[in-house]
Design an enzyme around this catalytic site. Structure first.
Site, short mmCIF file in Angstrom:
data_model
loop_
_atom_site.label_atom_id
_atom_site.label_comp_id
_atom_site.label_asym_id
_atom_site.label_seq_id
_atom_site.Cartn_x
_atom_site.Cartn_y
_atom_site.Cartn_z
N ARG A 46 0.81 -1.22 0.00
CA ARG A 46 0.00 0.00 0.00
C ARG A 46 0.85 1.27 0.00
O ARG A 46 0.38 2.34 -0.37
CB ARG A 46 -0.88 0.00 1.25
CG ARG A 46 -2.25 -0.56 0.99
CD ARG A 46 -3.04 -0.57 2.26
NE ARG A 46 -2.19 -1.05 3.37
CZ ARG A 46 -2.63 -1.36 4.57
NH1 ARG A 46 -3.89 -1.20 4.87
NH2 ARG A 46 -1.82 -1.80 5.51
N LYS A 142 1.68 -18.97 6.96
CA LYS A 142 0.92 -19.18 8.16
C LYS A 142 0.75 -17.85 8.89
O LYS A 142 1.54 -16.96 8.63
CB LYS A 142 1.59 -20.21 9.06
CG LYS A 142 2.90 -19.73 9.72
CD LYS A 142 3.42 -20.74 10.67
CE LYS A 142 3.02 -20.47 12.08
NZ LYS A 142 3.99 -19.71 12.86
N ASP A 171 5.07 -23.98 5.17
CA ASP A 171 5.49 -24.21 6.55
C ASP A 171 7.01 -24.24 6.44
O ASP A 171 7.58 -25.19 5.91
CB ASP A 171 4.97 -25.56 7.05
CG ASP A 171 5.37 -25.79 8.51
OD1 ASP A 171 6.54 -25.49 8.84
OD2 ASP A 171 4.54 -26.23 9.31
N HIS A 172 7.65 -23.19 6.92
CA HIS A 172 9.08 -23.06 6.59
C HIS A 172 9.91 -24.20 7.19
O HIS A 172 11.02 -24.46 6.76
CB HIS A 172 9.63 -21.68 6.94
CG HIS A 172 9.93 -21.46 8.39
ND1 HIS A 172 8.96 -21.19 9.32
CD2 HIS A 172 11.10 -21.49 9.07
CE1 HIS A 172 9.52 -21.04 10.50
NE2 HIS A 172 10.81 -21.22 10.39
N LYS A 176 13.58 -26.74 5.82
CA LYS A 176 14.87 -26.89 6.51
C LYS A 176 15.57 -28.15 6.00
O LYS A 176 14.94 -29.19 5.84
CB LYS A 176 14.66 -26.97 8.03
CG LYS A 176 14.22 -25.63 8.62
CD LYS A 176 14.11 -25.70 10.12
CE LYS A 176 13.45 -24.46 10.69
NZ LYS A 176 14.35 -23.33 10.90
N GLU A 210 13.34 -22.57 21.84
CA GLU A 210 13.85 -21.26 21.41
C GLU A 210 14.33 -20.48 22.63
O GLU A 210 13.82 -20.69 23.74
CB GLU A 210 12.74 -20.46 20.74
CG GLU A 210 12.20 -21.09 19.47
CD GLU A 210 11.18 -20.16 18.81
OE1 GLU A 210 11.58 -19.42 17.91
OE2 GLU A 210 10.01 -20.18 19.22
N ASP A 229 0.86 -21.45 17.20
CA ASP A 229 2.02 -20.87 16.51
C ASP A 229 3.02 -21.94 16.06
O ASP A 229 3.65 -21.80 15.02
CB ASP A 229 2.72 -19.87 17.46
CG ASP A 229 3.85 -19.12 16.79
OD1 ASP A 229 3.64 -18.57 15.70
OD2 ASP A 229 4.97 -19.08 17.36
N HIS A 234 4.45 -26.59 12.65
CA HIS A 234 5.82 -27.09 12.56
C HIS A 234 5.98 -28.46 13.24
O HIS A 234 6.52 -29.39 12.65
CB HIS A 234 6.80 -26.10 13.18
CG HIS A 234 6.71 -24.71 12.62
ND1 HIS A 234 6.42 -24.46 11.31
CD2 HIS A 234 6.88 -23.50 13.20
CE1 HIS A 234 6.43 -23.14 11.10
NE2 HIS A 234 6.69 -22.54 12.24
#
Ligand code: BG6
Length: 477
Positions: A46, A142, A171-172, A176, A210, A229, A234
């Site tokens: 935008r 996602k 889905d990253h 991997k 994490e 999440d 994942h």
């Protein structure tokens, strides 16, 4: 593998994901010589900016987010293939200009790097402005819905204008390197597959730990929590790749059919087999309740659970999953813990051991197999475990393609038209159908997540989840 020339349009081209992940990934592929001449990348958003301002925004993003040293000499070539169009996702502005840049005679891909509330409108506008042909692809990120109902509605709105074979749901984790290696390890070796079942496998642990907190995404995260999440997508994908039957071919639908069967074979999870937690403040670092803005939030930043895959292969072998923020290390791994030998020929003193195959997803990607051997020396027959350790960067070299980012691989797969590493609509819906009752149960009971220390392995109850079965989590390190 080379790809054909393409025009890739990134809706949300000035946004966070584009700057952090998509554009740096494209730049790395450009540097690797994988973006053929005649291709172009179009940022669409935008903001009222022109091409030059967009290029400068992208340059800044690359300087900030490109991993390692930025090859400055390649920058101008990359910027040359970039364009910008100001587009109104729900109105008519900008679409004619876009139609000129996204040419029908090359592969056309549209990346919806925007909130899901715009997916339907973008699909409709693309169609309306004649930008869709059978070769056109769209990429969606996602969160794909927040429950089964919203995911279904999104699938329906996309299906109104696109065939399933044109829709690439990212889905990253599937991009991997080590995640793909799961399939190579399982189906490329004779060694493991005969043992890959409840007769030989005691249990499986999947950990995605994490150290970061919610990182300024408190508003989104507080409406999601670890279950939506991370687990629904994942961890569920990792579970599928570990548990699925061998597909007949490494082909998108064959793989996705097998993954879907795993999700459908999941038992509902008993409340006693579920743990959730929230991280506490630590020195200067805020606790979850401060990060979340709602001081009474009951959203979990940690979730652990025991899951059963009720099918012939896995009946009786539990899968333990856990994921959380602000844990003691950034470490993701899958561990397949085998049973003890049925009988020991050695003295009791020798000890009994188990083989564990651990697949380190990140960091330090690699595979480790604990093998039991005799402790060296004259002290008699005592058994110890030693790891057969393969760290990819050592075995294959640090600069191998193994270091490519998940987004690089996935975006190139979109251009190649290979959907194997993307989620199919029915898979996403099945994952929500399994996740929904867990989340609803938490909401109905209204109990608070258990607080845990920043830098710990998560709440005590998560440790107890394993202990009470006579098992323990592998250390997070
Ligand atoms: C994202 C989640 O999908 O994955 C984040 O929204 C999470 O909350 C991230 O931090 C983890 O990805 P990675 O690749 O760093 O393990």
């Amino acid at each position: 593998i080379p790809v054909d020339p393409f025009d890739l349009v990134i809706f949300g081209g000035t946004g966070d994901l584009a700057r952090r992940k998509i554009l740096p990934a494209l730049f790395r592929r450009f540097v690797a010589g994988q973006i053929p001449d005649g291709s172009s990348i179009v940022g669409a958003a935008r903001s009222e900016i022109d091409d030059a301002e967009y290029k400068s925004l992208v340059k800044d993003a690359l300087r900030e987010f490109h991993p390692g040293d930025l090859p400055e000499d390649m920058l101008s070539g990359f910027l040359n293939i970039l364009h910008y169009v100001q587009v109104d996702a729900t109105g008519d502005q900008g679409w004619d200009a876009l139609a000129k840049l996204a040419r029908p005679d090359v592969v056309r891909a549209f990346y919806f790097s925007v909130g899901p509330s715009l997916f339907g409108a973008l699909a409709e506008r693309l169609h309306h402005h004649g930008l869709v042909d059978p070769e056109t692809r769209i990429v969606v990120e996602k969160p794909f819905g927040r429950d089964l109902e919203t995911a279904r509605a999104l699938n329906t709105s996309l299906a109104a204008h696109f065939e399933e074979c044109q829709i690439y749901r990212i889905d990253h984790y599937l991009g991997k390197e080590t995640v793909q290696n799961l399939m190579a390890i399982r189906f490329g070796n004779m060694l493991f597959e005969p043992l890959w079942n409840s007769q030989y496998v005691d249990h499986i642990q999947i950990t995605v730990a994490e150290t970061v907190g919610v990182q300024g995404r408190g508003e989104y995260y507080d409406r999601s929590g670890a279950m939506r999440d991370m687990v629904q997508n994942h961890l569920m994908q990792l579970l599928c790749l570990i548990a699925m039957e061998p597909p007949a071919k490494f082909d998108p639908d064959a793989v996705r059919d097998e993954k879907l069967k795993v999700i459908r074979a999941l038992d509902p999870v008993e409340p006693a087999d579920l743990v959730r937690g929230q991280y506490l403040a630590d020195g200067d670092r805020a606790g979850y309740l401060e990060d979340a803005e709602d001081p009474a939030s009951k959203t979990e930043s940690f979730a652990a659970m025991k899951v059963h895959v009720s099918n012939w292969r896995w009946a009786g072998t539990p899968f333990y999953l856990r994921t959380g923020k602000r844990l003691k290390a950034r470490a993701s791994e899958i561990a397949v813990v085998f049973k003890e030998t049925p009988h020991s020929i050695f003295d009791e003193d020798a000890g009994r051991h188990r083989n564990t195959l651990s697949i380190r997803l990140q960091p330090n990607e690699g595979i480790d197999l604990d093998v039991t051997i005799k402790e060296p020396g004259p002290g008699g027959m005592r058994l110890i475990d030693v790891p057969l350790d393969m760290t990819f960067s050592e075995a294959l070299g640090p600069e191998s393609e193994a270091s490519a980012d998940a987004y690089e691989r996935l975006i190139m797969d979109v251009i190649r038209g290979n959907q194997t590493l993307f989620m199919r609509g029915d898979e996403v819906e099945a994952a929500w159908a399994w996740t929904d009752p867990i989340i609803q149960g938490w909401e109905t009971r209204g109990d608070r997540p258990e607080p845990y220390e920043t830098g710990s392995s998560g709440p005590e109850d998560a440790l107890a989840l394993m202990h009470r079965d006579g098992r323990r989590w592998r250390e997070i390190r």
